[in-house]
Design a protein around this motif. Structure first.
Motif, short mmCIF file in Angstrom:
data_model
loop_
_atom_site.label_atom_id
_atom_site.label_comp_id
_atom_site.label_asym_id
_atom_site.label_seq_id
_atom_site.Cartn_x
_atom_site.Cartn_y
_atom_site.Cartn_z
N GLU A 165 0.85 -1.19 0.00
CA GLU A 165 0.00 0.00 0.00
C GLU A 165 0.89 1.25 0.00
OE1 GLU A 165 -3.27 0.33 -0.19
OE2 GLU A 165 -3.50 -1.85 -0.41
N PRO A 166 0.47 2.31 -0.68
CA PRO A 166 1.26 3.56 -0.65
C PRO A 166 1.49 4.02 0.78
CG PRO A 166 -0.46 3.70 -2.33
CD PRO A 166 -0.72 2.43 -1.57
N GLU A 167 2.72 4.43 1.04
CA GLU A 167 3.14 4.80 2.40
C GLU A 167 3.79 6.18 2.38
OE1 GLU A 167 3.69 3.67 6.55
OE2 GLU A 167 2.56 2.74 4.91
N ARG A 168 3.62 6.94 3.47
CA ARG A 168 4.25 8.25 3.62
C ARG A 168 5.64 8.10 4.24
NH1 ARG A 168 1.06 13.23 4.08
NH2 ARG A 168 -1.02 12.87 3.21
N PHE A 169 6.61 8.83 3.67
CA PHE A 169 7.96 8.84 4.21
C PHE A 169 8.45 10.28 4.28
CE2 PHE A 169 7.53 4.72 2.05
CZ PHE A 169 7.83 3.87 3.09
N SER B 270 5.23 1.13 -4.11
CA SER B 270 6.27 0.24 -4.62
C SER B 270 5.75 -1.20 -4.66
CB SER B 270 7.52 0.31 -3.73
OG SER B 270 7.21 -0.12 -2.41
N PHE B 271 6.53 -2.07 -5.31
CA PHE B 271 6.21 -3.49 -5.31
C PHE B 271 7.51 -4.28 -5.39
CE2 PHE B 271 6.66 -2.65 -9.79
CZ PHE B 271 7.19 -3.82 -10.32
N ALA B 272 7.42 -5.57 -5.03
CA ALA B 272 8.59 -6.46 -5.08
C ALA B 272 8.16 -7.81 -5.64
CB ALA B 272 9.19 -6.63 -3.68
N GLN C 232 7.71 -5.18 5.56
CA GLN C 232 8.39 -4.43 6.62
C GLN C 232 9.82 -4.10 6.23
OE1 GLN C 232 6.77 -3.32 9.38
NE2 GLN C 232 8.65 -2.12 9.68
N ILE C 233 10.50 -5.05 5.58
CA ILE C 233 11.88 -4.81 5.13
C ILE C 233 11.90 -3.69 4.08
CG2 ILE C 233 13.85 -5.83 3.95
CD1 ILE C 233 13.02 -8.53 5.15
N VAL C 234 10.96 -3.75 3.14
CA VAL C 234 10.90 -2.73 2.08
C VAL C 234 10.63 -1.35 2.67
CG1 VAL C 234 9.60 -1.95 0.07
CG2 VAL C 234 10.24 -4.34 0.26
N LYS C 235 9.69 -1.25 3.59
CA LYS C 235 9.35 0.05 4.17
C LYS C 235 10.50 0.60 5.00
CE LYS C 235 4.34 -0.54 4.20
NZ LYS C 235 3.11 -0.68 5.03
N ASP C 236 11.18 -0.27 5.74
CA ASP C 236 12.33 0.20 6.52
C ASP C 236 13.43 0.73 5.58
OD1 ASP C 236 11.06 -0.45 8.86
OD2 ASP C 236 12.10 -2.37 9.12
N GLY C 237 13.65 0.01 4.49
CA GLY C 237 14.65 0.46 3.53
C GLY C 237 14.28 1.78 2.88
N LEU C 238 13.02 1.92 2.47
CA LEU C 238 12.57 3.18 1.88
C LEU C 238 12.67 4.33 2.87
CD1 LEU C 238 9.40 1.98 -0.09
CD2 LEU C 238 11.53 2.84 -1.07
N ARG C 239 12.30 4.07 4.10
CA ARG C 239 12.37 5.12 5.13
C ARG C 239 13.81 5.59 5.32
NH1 ARG C 239 10.02 2.46 8.52
NH2 ARG C 239 7.90 3.23 8.14
N LYS D 52 17.58 10.43 3.74
CA LYS D 52 18.89 10.96 3.39
C LYS D 52 18.83 11.94 2.22
CE LYS D 52 20.97 6.46 4.47
NZ LYS D 52 21.71 5.30 3.91
N ARG D 53 17.67 12.08 1.58
CA ARG D 53 17.60 12.83 0.33
C ARG D 53 16.51 13.91 0.40
NH1 ARG D 53 19.01 7.63 -0.81
NH2 ARG D 53 20.67 7.32 -2.37
N THR D 54 16.67 14.92 -0.45
CA THR D 54 15.66 15.96 -0.56
C THR D 54 14.56 15.51 -1.51
OG1 THR D 54 16.79 17.03 -2.43
CG2 THR D 54 17.43 17.71 -0.20
N ILE D 55 13.49 16.30 -1.57
CA ILE D 55 12.37 15.96 -2.46
C ILE D 55 12.82 15.97 -3.91
CG2 ILE D 55 10.16 16.81 -3.35
CD1 ILE D 55 9.42 17.68 -0.59
#
Length: 287
Positions: free
Chosen positions: A72-76, A88-90, A117-124, A129-132
């Motif tokens: 599901e789309p998630e806010r970061f 995202s998808f895997a 959970q692994i994907v969301k932790d990695g995306l977070r 570390k990056r700007t928009i």
């Protein structure tokens, strides 16, 4: 005789049932685990026909085709503390069915939960570390590469092989979208103003250089013209002087005729002079 036939048929039937209970088939899209009294005795069966002990062994089969984790789309939060909505998808498949069974109970849904959970932790971690601007335009491929490497390492502990991870979409919340749009518009206006300033400066420099070259060319042309005019006047004076030196009386007469012609160029021209004027000296001589 009939009794012996029934016995034979019964034995054959028992053998057939026993044989059916002793064989199992693993299809090309499957892998399997064989248990003995609840304990795993063999795993990762290849496609084909296999043997088991009836009543002692039982077999569980698992789908080894590619599975899709569509999160599901998630806010970061980005490095600017701005929210972005990431979809995202895997893609994954079972690599070690024994480990897959012992870690997630052989349940694909539970496996998707762990992978999500692994994907969301990695995306977070990557988005923080990056700007928009970096996550939207520049660093998406790098983020997916890092995330794919992370998921592949973590998924091996679940008996899963990660095949691919992709970011489908990165959206901005409405308030952030307006802010980013305003900032991008201001940046573009600044760049456009800078280009116009540079263009105006270059135009002034070119115009000044053209004016300078025009002035130099006109001055050189005037100088050359004056020099040539002076040379022409000098040559004319020299010619006049030579002509005057050869026959002074004829030269004087010729100059007087030219003076008469210029003085009486029109019918209404009137010239009042003394009779003994030098202008009429040739007329007086004719008398």
């Amino acid at each position: 005789m009939a009794l012996s036939r029934n016995v034979v048929l019964g034995v054959l039937g028992a053998v057939a049932v026993l044989l059916a209970m002793s064989l199992f088939t693993v299809h090309e899209t499957q892998t399997a685990i064989r248990f003995q009294l609840g304990e795993i005795v063999q795993a990762n069966y290849k496609p084909g026909l296999h043997w088991k002990w009836p009543l002692v062994n039982n077999v569980l089969k698992f789908d080894r085709r590619l599975q899709t984790l569509d999160t599901e789309p998630e806010r970061f939060l980005t490095a600017e503390k701005k929210n972005v909505i990431v979809d995202s998808f895997a893609m994954w498949r079972i690599e070690d069915v024994r480990l897959f069974y012992t870690t997630v109970g052989g349940d694909p849904t539970q496996a998707n939960v762990r992978l999500d959970q692994i994907v969301k932790d990695g995306l977070r971690s990557e988005f923080s570390k990056r700007t928009i601007q970096e996550v939207v335009s520049g660093d998406r491929d790098q983020i997916m590469e890092t995330l794919g490497r992370l998921l592949k390492e973590q998924a091996t502990f679940l008996g899963i092989a990660s095949v691919d991870v992709r970011i489908k979409r990165i959206d901005l919340p409405p308030d952030v979208s307006n802010s980013v749009f305003s900032r991008m518009k201001a940046e573009r206006l600044r760049v456009a103003k800078d280009f116009r300033s540079r263009g105006g400066e270059a135009a002034e420099r070119i115009r000044a250089d053209a004016d300078r070259q025009s002035t130099v060319l006109l001055a050189e042309a005037y100088r050359d013209a004056e020099r040539q005019r002076g040379e022409g006047d000098a040559q004319a004076t020299e010619i006049y002087a030579r002509a005057y030196g050869k026959d002074q009386d004829f030269y004087s007469f010729h100059r007087s005729l030219a003076a008469y012609r210029q003085s009486f160029s029109g019918r209404d021209d009137v010239l009042v002079l003394k009779p003994d004027s030098q202008l009429f000296r040739y007329f007086n001589k004719a008398q």
